[in-house]
Design a protein around this motif. Sequence first.
Motif, PDB file in Angstrom:
ATOM      1  N   ALA A 160      -4.034  -5.532   5.389  1.00  8.75           N
ATOM      2  CA  ALA A 160      -3.592  -6.576   6.544  1.00  8.75           C
ATOM      3  C   ALA A 160      -2.770  -7.495   6.136  1.00  8.75           C
ATOM      4  O   ALA A 160      -2.098  -8.305   6.974  1.00  8.75           O
ATOM      5  CB  ALA A 160      -4.956  -7.180   6.902  1.00  8.75           C
ATOM      6  N   ARG A 161      -2.426  -7.624   4.939  1.00  6.29           N
ATOM      7  CA  ARG A 161      -1.348  -8.444   4.388  1.00  6.29           C
ATOM      8  C   ARG A 161      -0.229  -7.822   4.077  1.00  6.29           C
ATOM      9  O   ARG A 161       0.843  -8.308   3.445  1.00  6.29           O
ATOM     10  CB  ARG A 161      -1.974  -9.298   3.058  1.00  6.29           C
ATOM     11  CG  ARG A 161      -2.961 -10.469   3.638  1.00  6.29           C
ATOM     12  CD  ARG A 161      -3.744 -10.752   2.684  1.00  6.29           C
ATOM     13  NE  ARG A 161      -4.803 -11.813   3.063  1.00  6.29           N
ATOM     14  CZ  ARG A 161      -5.787 -11.391   4.001  1.00  6.29           C
ATOM     15  NH1 ARG A 161      -5.944 -10.148   4.369  1.00  6.29           N
ATOM     16  NH2 ARG A 161      -6.460 -12.603   4.493  1.00  6.29           N
ATOM     17  N   GLY A 162      -0.185  -6.433   4.412  1.00  7.59           N
ATOM     18  CA  GLY A 162       1.164  -5.762   4.019  1.00  7.59           C
ATOM     19  C   GLY A 162       1.182  -5.121   2.694  1.00  7.59           C
ATOM     20  O   GLY A 162       2.425  -5.061   2.237  1.00  7.59           O
ATOM     21  N   ILE A 163       0.222  -5.487   1.982  1.00  6.08           N
ATOM     22  CA  ILE A 163      -0.065  -4.908   0.450  1.00  6.08           C
ATOM     23  C   ILE A 163      -0.845  -3.664   0.256  1.00  6.08           C
ATOM     24  O   ILE A 163      -1.924  -3.663   0.367  1.00  6.08           O
ATOM     25  CB  ILE A 163      -0.346  -6.096  -0.485  1.00  6.08           C
ATOM     26  CG1 ILE A 163       0.256  -7.382  -0.061  1.00  6.08           C
ATOM     27  CG2 ILE A 163      -0.674  -5.766  -1.847  1.00  6.08           C
ATOM     28  CD1 ILE A 163      -0.215  -8.667  -0.604  1.00  6.08           C
ATOM     29  N   GLN A 164      -0.062  -2.737  -0.660  1.00  8.49           N
ATOM     30  CA  GLN A 164      -0.961  -1.647  -0.800  1.00  8.49           C
ATOM     31  C   GLN A 164      -2.226  -1.875  -2.166  1.00  8.49           C
ATOM     32  O   GLN A 164      -1.678  -2.558  -3.051  1.00  8.49           O
ATOM     33  CB  GLN A 164      -0.241  -0.298  -1.426  1.00  8.49           C
ATOM     34  CG  GLN A 164       0.719   0.093  -0.578  1.00  8.49           C
ATOM     35  CD  GLN A 164       1.718   0.735  -1.547  1.00  8.49           C
ATOM     36  OE1 GLN A 164       1.532   1.365  -2.578  1.00  8.49           O
ATOM     37  NE2 GLN A 164       3.043   1.176  -1.067  1.00  8.49           N
ATOM     38  N   ALA A 165      -3.297  -1.724  -1.932  1.00  5.94           N
ATOM     39  CA  ALA A 165      -4.192  -2.062  -2.959  1.00  5.94           C
ATOM     40  C   ALA A 165      -4.387  -0.600  -3.841  1.00  5.94           C
ATOM     41  O   ALA A 165      -4.750   0.343  -3.280  1.00  5.94           O
ATOM     42  CB  ALA A 165      -5.788  -2.451  -2.467  1.00  5.94           C
TER      43      ALA A 165
ATOM     44  N   TRP B 187       4.293  -9.519  -3.104  1.00  9.85           N
ATOM     45  CA  TRP B 187       3.925  -8.175  -3.538  1.00  9.85           C
ATOM     46  C   TRP B 187       3.926  -7.064  -2.724  1.00  9.85           C
ATOM     47  O   TRP B 187       4.038  -7.084  -1.413  1.00  9.85           O
ATOM     48  CB  TRP B 187       2.322  -8.361  -4.097  1.00  9.85           C
ATOM     49  CG  TRP B 187       1.951  -9.250  -4.987  1.00  9.85           C
ATOM     50  CD1 TRP B 187       2.650 -10.146  -5.886  1.00  9.85           C
ATOM     51  CD2 TRP B 187       0.663  -9.678  -5.100  1.00  9.85           C
ATOM     52  NE1 TRP B 187       2.271 -10.963  -6.625  1.00  9.85           N
ATOM     53  CE2 TRP B 187       0.683 -10.841  -6.258  1.00  9.85           C
ATOM     54  CE3 TRP B 187      -0.474  -9.378  -4.806  1.00  9.85           C
ATOM     55  CZ2 TRP B 187      -0.312 -11.470  -6.803  1.00  9.85           C
ATOM     56  CZ3 TRP B 187      -1.804 -10.171  -5.192  1.00  9.85           C
ATOM     57  CH2 TRP B 187      -1.665 -10.909  -6.367  1.00  9.85           C
ATOM     58  N   SER B 188       4.373  -5.714  -3.108  1.00  4.34           N
ATOM     59  CA  SER B 188       4.305  -4.460  -2.399  1.00  4.34           C
ATOM     60  C   SER B 188       2.788  -3.946  -2.660  1.00  4.34           C
ATOM     61  O   SER B 188       2.227  -3.394  -1.865  1.00  4.34           O
ATOM     62  CB  SER B 188       5.288  -3.509  -2.984  1.00  4.34           C
ATOM     63  OG  SER B 188       6.564  -4.217  -2.561  1.00  4.34           O
ATOM     64  N   ARG B 189       2.343  -4.102  -3.844  1.00  2.87           N
ATOM     65  CA  ARG B 189       1.187  -3.572  -4.166  1.00  2.87           C
ATOM     66  C   ARG B 189       0.486  -4.240  -5.301  1.00  2.87           C
ATOM     67  O   ARG B 189       1.092  -5.293  -6.196  1.00  2.87           O
ATOM     68  CB  ARG B 189       1.402  -2.081  -4.656  1.00  2.87           C
ATOM     69  CG  ARG B 189       2.296  -2.009  -5.862  1.00  2.87           C
ATOM     70  CD  ARG B 189       2.458  -0.550  -6.097  1.00  2.87           C
ATOM     71  NE  ARG B 189       3.576  -0.275  -7.089  1.00  2.87           N
ATOM     72  CZ  ARG B 189       4.152   0.700  -7.604  1.00  2.87           C
ATOM     73  NH1 ARG B 189       3.660   1.835  -6.821  1.00  2.87           N
ATOM     74  NH2 ARG B 189       4.687   0.687  -8.404  1.00  2.87           N
ATOM     75  N   VAL B 190      -0.748  -4.236  -5.426  1.00  5.61           N
ATOM     76  CA  VAL B 190      -1.632  -4.977  -6.352  1.00  5.61           C
ATOM     77  C   VAL B 190      -2.636  -3.963  -7.134  1.00  5.61           C
ATOM     78  O   VAL B 190      -3.235  -3.136  -6.242  1.00  5.61           O
ATOM     79  CB  VAL B 190      -1.985  -6.131  -5.721  1.00  5.61           C
ATOM     80  CG1 VAL B 190      -3.209  -6.125  -4.474  1.00  5.61           C
ATOM     81  CG2 VAL B 190      -2.783  -7.103  -6.896  1.00  5.61           C
ATOM     82  N   ARG B 191      -3.087  -4.004  -8.202  1.00  7.53           N
ATOM     83  CA  ARG B 191      -4.017  -3.353  -8.749  1.00  7.53           C
ATOM     84  C   ARG B 191      -5.413  -4.069  -8.847  1.00  7.53           C
ATOM     85  O   ARG B 191      -5.373  -5.396  -9.021  1.00  7.53           O
ATOM     86  CB  ARG B 191      -3.686  -2.747 -10.251  1.00  7.53           C
ATOM     87  CG  ARG B 191      -4.787  -1.770 -10.530  1.00  7.53           C
ATOM     88  CD  ARG B 191      -4.356  -1.017 -12.032  1.00  7.53           C
ATOM     89  NE  ARG B 191      -3.426  -0.132 -11.653  1.00  7.53           N
ATOM     90  CZ  ARG B 191      -2.976   0.784 -12.493  1.00  7.53           C
ATOM     91  NH1 ARG B 191      -3.599   0.629 -13.861  1.00  7.53           N
ATOM     92  NH2 ARG B 191      -2.283   1.806 -12.358  1.00  7.53           N
ATOM     93  N   VAL B 192      -6.272  -3.540  -7.977  1.00  8.57           N
ATOM     94  CA  VAL B 192      -7.764  -4.314  -7.809  1.00  8.57           C
ATOM     95  C   VAL B 192      -8.741  -3.504  -8.637  1.00  8.57           C
ATOM     96  O   VAL B 192      -9.021  -2.288  -8.272  1.00  8.57           O
ATOM     97  CB  VAL B 192      -7.839  -4.273  -6.388  1.00  8.57           C
ATOM     98  CG1 VAL B 192      -9.179  -5.256  -6.029  1.00  8.57           C
ATOM     99  CG2 VAL B 192      -6.782  -4.866  -5.685  1.00  8.57           C
TER     100      VAL B 192
END
Lengths: 387, 238
Positions: free
Chosen positions: B155-160, B136-141
């Motif tokens: 911290a996992r290199g993913i934009q939230a 993932w590059s990004r994830v909607r939370v």
Amino acid sequence: MTDDPPPNPALLPSGLRDLLPPEAEIEAASVEAIMSSFAAHGYQRVKPPLLEFEDSLLAGAGGAVAEDTFRLLDPDSHRMLALRSDTTPQVARIATTRLAAAPRPLRLSYAGQCLRTRGSQLAPDRQVAQSGIELVGVDSPAADAEIVLVVADALAAVGLTRFSFDLTLPPLVPAVLAAAGLDEATRRGLARALDRKDAAAVRAHLGADGAALARMLIELLLAAGPADRALAALDAADLPDAARRLARRLQETVAAIHARAPGLKLTVDPIEFRGYLYHTGVCVTVYAPGRQEELGRGGRYLCGESEPATGVTLFPDAVLRAAPRQTPRPRVFVPFDMDPEAAADLRRQGYATVVALEPATAPMAEARRLECAQILTEHGLSTVATE
Amino acid sequence: MTAPFAAAALEPDAGGPPDLGGPVVLALPKGRILAECGPLLARAGVHPAADYADESSRRLRFPTDDPGLDVIRVRPFDVATFVAFGAAPLGICGADVLMEFDYPEIYAPLDLGIGGCRISVAEPVATAGSDDPRRWSRVRVATKYPAIARRHYAARGIQAEVVELNGAMELAPGLGLSRVIVDLVATGSTLKANGLVETEVIAHVTSRLIVNRTALKTRPDVISGWIARFRAALGDAA
């Protein structure tokens, strides 16, 4: 196109403000009172510039505040300039360059404005006045004690009667952690947990193997408080050599302060290191009861590469908010046709005279309109009745 | 140097100045943790007015049998804010609130061991494990903990991409508002009832006694006295 209303000209950038009458006058007078108290203790005033070359301002001790510093490009030299966010590194530069040959101990004082790129939660101001002292060239408990005593005197000079000094040892935690041989990640996590005095996180970072170290650190962080109790806890702790030397120095400093001013209120927080970025020994923060903000802070650092120095910076804005309200000079309305010599005489006595520029039909009402508490009449001063 | 201090500057800590004459305020969180606080407060010798735990009571501030201590009842997130600004020098709140706000002015000297739960990532049973989150590059939370969610994924290199909700997070993935949720999980039954599964535990959470930093420095005797009382109530030597 959207129609945003035009910006209100009174709106200032965040963290900046106008000082109005009478606060501006009171502030200036209080800064002078503080500076004159420093001067009376032999601290000579220096005045560094607002801007310096970035690489010299942020070298050495200044590097710690790099993130908070405004910068601009100099159209003249095409070099980056930095606006001071802290005066101590500038005074340290003066002490080690232009005043390198001046006799030690060198006692310097300064007063001026600083700018920082962001405020903190408790102190949102971005323009901060600083008035401080630096004692350069001596590394001794007597020197650490002197700056505390001189600052206590300066606070008394602006009428502040209740304040306390929180003494800390910022290098203590790094010394303990270095001796424990912890890996970098644990050390960083632990330092953060200690900064927040989060006992559960301290225990979690050290795990079962580090239970003894965790117990000691937690005892120390719960020992923060009145100096005697905290020093006793430091005495009882099983400290590595480097940390033990620091603890002993703190004890000697507290003893030196108590010897000169037995009643001065001292607290000790052995684990505290917040905001002490370039400090190497005993540090101090000034508090007033009931006030959230710090009135001043300082401590021991290295001036240039190797010269021992210590100092404290007071924040006059915070000091003023804690001090009893000072009164500005009383204002007297002088009607149009009064003798100028009588007005001059009042100014010599410390009054502010507000001289009418044209005749008024009702001088008393005019005096009230101009917020003068008194009016000069043929028979001398008379109180202006409130309506 | 014999500085002529004004006499009052030399008073150690006699009585405290007038502005500090009032009682110390302890901020308690409404809801889940409040009930668990009761026995602990009793062991620490704190007996607030009876209606403090009654959420239908309109009072917000309650005296205790100790004239030196009042309790206030506020939302859990607000406990941290009251304590950070010194409005209440003492408070009890979950470690989740401290992680979210990360107020530097708060000390958390005691783990009270109550209100145990965890802050976790959850997503619908249908999507869980359907792809590799490392790609993932990004994830909607959807969450009420935007800072924790952003930090966790950064911290996992993913934009939230955070969708901030104040409740009913469990609805968000099913209605297409987000891929995952970050929320407190106590038993997991709410997740299960809404077709979600816990995929990752961000942190285990218990409640802490929190203290305003400046209050500890300026009223050391009173504040550390209270820390000691709670510590004794926990029967915790460490």
